[in-house]
Every structure is written in C-alpha cells, then in structure tokens.
Design an enzyme around this catalytic site. Structure first.
Site, PDB file in Angstrom:
ATOM      1  N   ASP A 152       0.865  -1.184   0.000  1.00 30.61           N
ATOM      2  CA  ASP A 152       0.000   0.000   0.000  1.00 30.61           C
ATOM      3  C   ASP A 152       0.903   1.236   0.000  1.00 30.61           C
ATOM      4  O   ASP A 152       2.023   1.166  -0.485  1.00 30.61           O
ATOM      5  CB  ASP A 152      -0.950  -0.064   1.208  1.00 30.61           C
ATOM      6  CG  ASP A 152      -2.239   0.714   0.978  1.00 30.61           C
ATOM      7  OD1 ASP A 152      -2.205   1.737   0.282  1.00 30.61           O
ATOM      8  OD2 ASP A 152      -3.289   0.313   1.514  1.00 30.61           O
ATOM      9  N   ASP A 153       0.420   2.369   0.544  1.00 27.57           N
ATOM     10  CA  ASP A 153       1.247   3.581   0.525  1.00 27.57           C
ATOM     11  C   ASP A 153       2.607   3.342   1.200  1.00 27.57           C
ATOM     12  O   ASP A 153       2.671   2.759   2.280  1.00 27.57           O
ATOM     13  CB  ASP A 153       0.544   4.719   1.288  1.00 27.57           C
ATOM     14  CG  ASP A 153      -0.730   5.173   0.590  1.00 27.57           C
ATOM     15  OD1 ASP A 153      -0.824   5.016  -0.643  1.00 27.57           O
ATOM     16  OD2 ASP A 153      -1.627   5.687   1.286  1.00 27.57           O
ATOM     17  N   GLY A 198       4.681  -0.359  -4.180  1.00 27.60           N
ATOM     18  CA  GLY A 198       3.824   0.343  -3.235  1.00 27.60           C
ATOM     19  C   GLY A 198       2.979   1.363  -3.954  1.00 27.60           C
ATOM     20  O   GLY A 198       2.971   1.417  -5.186  1.00 27.60           O
ATOM     21  N   HIS A 199       2.270   2.187  -3.179  1.00 27.73           N
ATOM     22  CA  HIS A 199       1.360   3.164  -3.764  1.00 27.73           C
ATOM     23  C   HIS A 199       1.888   4.594  -3.645  1.00 27.73           C
ATOM     24  O   HIS A 199       1.131   5.552  -3.708  1.00 27.73           O
ATOM     25  CB  HIS A 199      -0.034   3.043  -3.139  1.00 27.73           C
ATOM     26  CG  HIS A 199      -0.695   1.724  -3.398  1.00 27.73           C
ATOM     27  ND1 HIS A 199      -1.951   1.404  -2.950  1.00 27.73           N
ATOM     28  CD2 HIS A 199      -0.259   0.622  -4.078  1.00 27.73           C
ATOM     29  CE1 HIS A 199      -2.267   0.167  -3.342  1.00 27.73           C
ATOM     30  NE2 HIS A 199      -1.245  -0.323  -4.009  1.00 27.73           N
ATOM     31  N   GLY A 200       3.186   4.731  -3.384  1.00 27.54           N
ATOM     32  CA  GLY A 200       3.787   6.056  -3.369  1.00 27.54           C
ATOM     33  C   GLY A 200       3.657   6.770  -2.034  1.00 27.54           C
ATOM     34  O   GLY A 200       3.351   6.163  -1.007  1.00 27.54           O
TER      35      GLY A 200
END
Ligand code: NAG
Length: 404
Positions: A226-227, A248-250
């Site tokens: 995730d993030d 990941g989501h940054g």
C-alpha cells in the site's frame, strides 16, 4: 620534582575523564543502565511467550532515573501484544538486535497495533533488529478492497503521543496491516528504516502518520502493498527525503474529506527520493463528499525520480477506491500552494500529470517547474490532465502543462 609530575598527570587525567563524560552527554557514567530482557526471563528461542518479560523490563527501565536502555539481544523473541507506556523518569532507549516475532493469529492481539509506545518522550528505538508481523497468515482475512467497514488487522509498531524521539535502524517485515503508525507524535525522526512486504499484500502501508508535527523521515527503503508513506489528517511540518519507494502506492496525502473530525494538512516537503514500480508517485486524495472544509497547503515536492510509475503526479479530489461512489457535492477540501519542482522519469500510464481538483473549490497556487515525464506505448506520448486548477508552469515541461 617527581611528585609534581605525578600531580600534574593526575590533574590531566581527571580533566580528560571529566571532558569525556560531558562529551557523551550523560550526567554520570553510573546513570546508564541496561535492562536485558533475558534477565526478566525472556528467551530468544522463537517459542517462549516473552510478553511479560518485556513488559517488566520496560517498567523497570522506564522508572530508572538515569539513562535506561532496554536490550533485546540476537535471537528470535516471540512476543504477544504489548504497550510500553510512559512517562518515564529519564530518556530511554529500546535496542533490538534480534527478531521480534508476532503471533500468527490476529485475534490474539487485542489492540490496534502489536507493539505500542505511548506517552514517552526522549525515546530511541534502534539496534538493527527485525519486527516480523507474520502477516502472510492473515492477509486472506482482509476484505477492505470489497468493504468499507472491513476488519482492521493489527499494525506492527505504533507511537502515540511520543515526543522528541527517534526510530532508526529497524526493519519491519510482513505486517498484518500497516507497518509503523504514528499518532500525535511531535519532533520525531525516522531514519535508516527498512520496510518490506509483497506488492500485493493488502493495506500494508509503510509509515502512517496522523495528527503529528515536526517529523523527519529520511534514508528509508520501503517496498510494500500500500502507501509507502501515508500522511493523514492533522499533520504539519513533515520533511521527507532520501526515500526509496517501491513496490507500493507512493507517498500519499489522505484520503481526506470524508470524516467530520478531520484537520488540515500543512507544510510538507518531499524531496530527493526515488519511486520505482509504484502505482503512484506523489498523490493527494480527497473524497467528493460533504466533509469539513479543511486546507491542504504549503507542499513542496522537489527532485523526485519516477521509474515505471503508474501516476507520477496525482491530485485526485474524486477519490473513490471502491467504485461506484455517489455524491451530490464536490470535495470541500481546499488544496493550495503546492509546488512540483524537478520531477522526472517514466510513467506507465499515458496521463503522467493528473490534477483533478474540486469544481467548488479549485486548487490554487499550483506550480509545475521542470517536469520531464516520459510514457512510451501504443497510446502515444505522456499527457497532462487538469480540472479546476489555478496556477502556473515554468522551465522544461514535458508533457506540456495543462495549467492555463
Ligand atoms: C527498480 O526496480 C527494479 C526491479 O525491482 C530493479 O531491477 C532496479 O534496479 C530498480 N532501479 C533502481 C534505480 O533502484
């Protein structure tokens, strides 16, 4: 003559000892004390339940007047849910050399986070050790992609109301949900931390921060599902640099705008970092919903490299992770004074710059400087998309700016 030399030597010796003590910053040498969890019955055999031993070691260390150090040696220490509560009598270190192993069964952890530090000041958590959340045994229980009211699984380590403290040289692997969670932290530095979980592990945010201020995160390596870093409601003055993020989501701000008790997010710097194979680079997400009119402002994104990133620059004020979302109103969150400077690399989506703002409260003072994002594919070169954005662009601009 001889006795004079002897006395002079003695004086020099005392002076040397005196200066070395003041150089270490401790009040006196015998003020330091090590509380080794083994002397409280802990065993690093991977089986013994060490919760009680760790709790007792913390209690004694926390009550010690002088510089206390809880020490976990090499070995695998199986540990149930624990909360290390302050305030402590003096500054305190928690040194982990070995591995802390979480229970496989999330039901045995009856708090939101496996290991919690609460109401502690001048805390250092360090030592080069590992937190193993054993999340692979519970990721299948996570249904958050389908349901809003999904079950929360415990995070690996949390800091709540912790000030003037630091987390350094710790590795977190396979958390059940988020890895590190900060709530109401102040003046906290996170450095040389490594975070690892598979790219498809659900909701395994790397570092989550809420209601905190004056935090620094640097020299961290995060690959998770995730993030990499999630900046939630109520944060001010965060500085983030030298991050490697991916998978990941940054680095995300939000989501915001859904709950009435939320607060503004102001004063964020993200610089000198690399995003590699992430779904997003830097992102601000708010719901189209009648939430509170908070402000997201004074953000600086500088010197960021994107390698095969889905959405390198992404402001989304119609955030809706589980469509369809029905809303009669646009987002009430005001986004202003956000500067993107020197962002380069490759985008896997054609729309490399996405600025979708609220039509009721357009984004203001958005600045793009020296953007060079490339997309190669049958759908043609990279593009930029703007909705309700007020600002300007200067320097090299590829894709061409959509800010008028
Ligand atoms: C990006 O990730 C790929 C795949 O994991 C890896 O081979 C490559 O070395 C990474 N690049 C950089 C600059 O870190």
């Amino acid at each position: 003559m001889v006795s004079n030399v002897c006395c002079l030597m003695l004086i020099l010796f005392i002076a040397a000892v005196g200066s070395s003590v003041s150089a270490t910053g401790s009040t006196s040498n015998d003020g330091k004390k090590v509380f080794d969890v083994r002397s409280y019955g802990a065993r690093g055999d991977g089986k013994t339940v060490n919760t009680m031993a760790f709790t007792k070691a913390w209690k004694d260390a926390c009550g010690w007047i002088g510089y206390a150090r809880v020490y976990v040696p090499f070995g695998t220490f199986y540990l149930g849910a624990v909360t290390f509560t302050g305030p402590c009598k003096s500054r305190i270190s928690f040194i982990i050399k070995g591995t802390l192993l979480a229970p496989k069964d999330p039901n045995s952890i009856k708090q939101d986070t496996w290991i919690i530090f609460r109401y502690v000041d001048y805390l250092t958590v360090s030592g080069g050790g590992i937190l193993d959340g054993q999340g692979s045994y519970s990721w299948t229980l996570n249904d958050c992609r389908k349901s809003h009211n999904c079950r929360a699984l415990p995070m690996n380590m949390g800091f709540q109301f912790v000030k003037f403290s630091r987390l350094r040289r710790i590795k977190s692997i396979n958390s059940k949900m988020g890895h590190f969670n900060f709530f109401a932290a102040q003046h906290f530095t996170i450095s040389r931390v490594t975070i690892t979980a598979p790219g498809d592990s659900p909701n395994t945010d790397g570092i989550k921060i809420g209601l905190s201020n004056h935090m620094k995160i640097h020299d961290v390596d995060i690959g998770t599902g995730d993030d990499c870093i999630a900046i939630l409601s109520g944060n001010t003055d965060l500085e983030i640099f030298n991050v490697r993020c991916g998978p990941g989501h940054g680095i995300s701000v939000g989501s915001l705008g859904r709950y009435t008790n939320e607060k503004s997010v102001q004063g964020i710097i993200v610089r000198d970092s690399i995003f590699n194979g992430t779904s997003d680079g830097v992102r601000i997400k708010t719901w189209a919903s009648s939430g509170p009119r908070n402000v997201v402002s004074n953000f600086r994104y500088n010197n960021l490299q994107m390698i095969n990133v889905g959405n390198p620059i992404n402001i989304d004020q119609q955030y809706c992770p589980n469509p369809p979302c029905y809303s009669k109103v646009a987002s009430q969150v005001h986004i202003q004074d956000v500067k993107f400077n020197n962002i380069w690399g490759t985008s896997t989506n054609k729309v490399a710059v996405k600025l979708r703002c609220s039509n009721t409260f357009p984004c203001k003072d958005v600045e793009l400087v020296d953007i060079n994002l490339v997309h190669s594919g049958p759908d043609g070169p990279a593009t930029a998309l703007c909705e309700h954005v007020i600002g300007w662009a200067r320097g090299k601009m590829s894709p061409a700016s959509c800010i008028r």
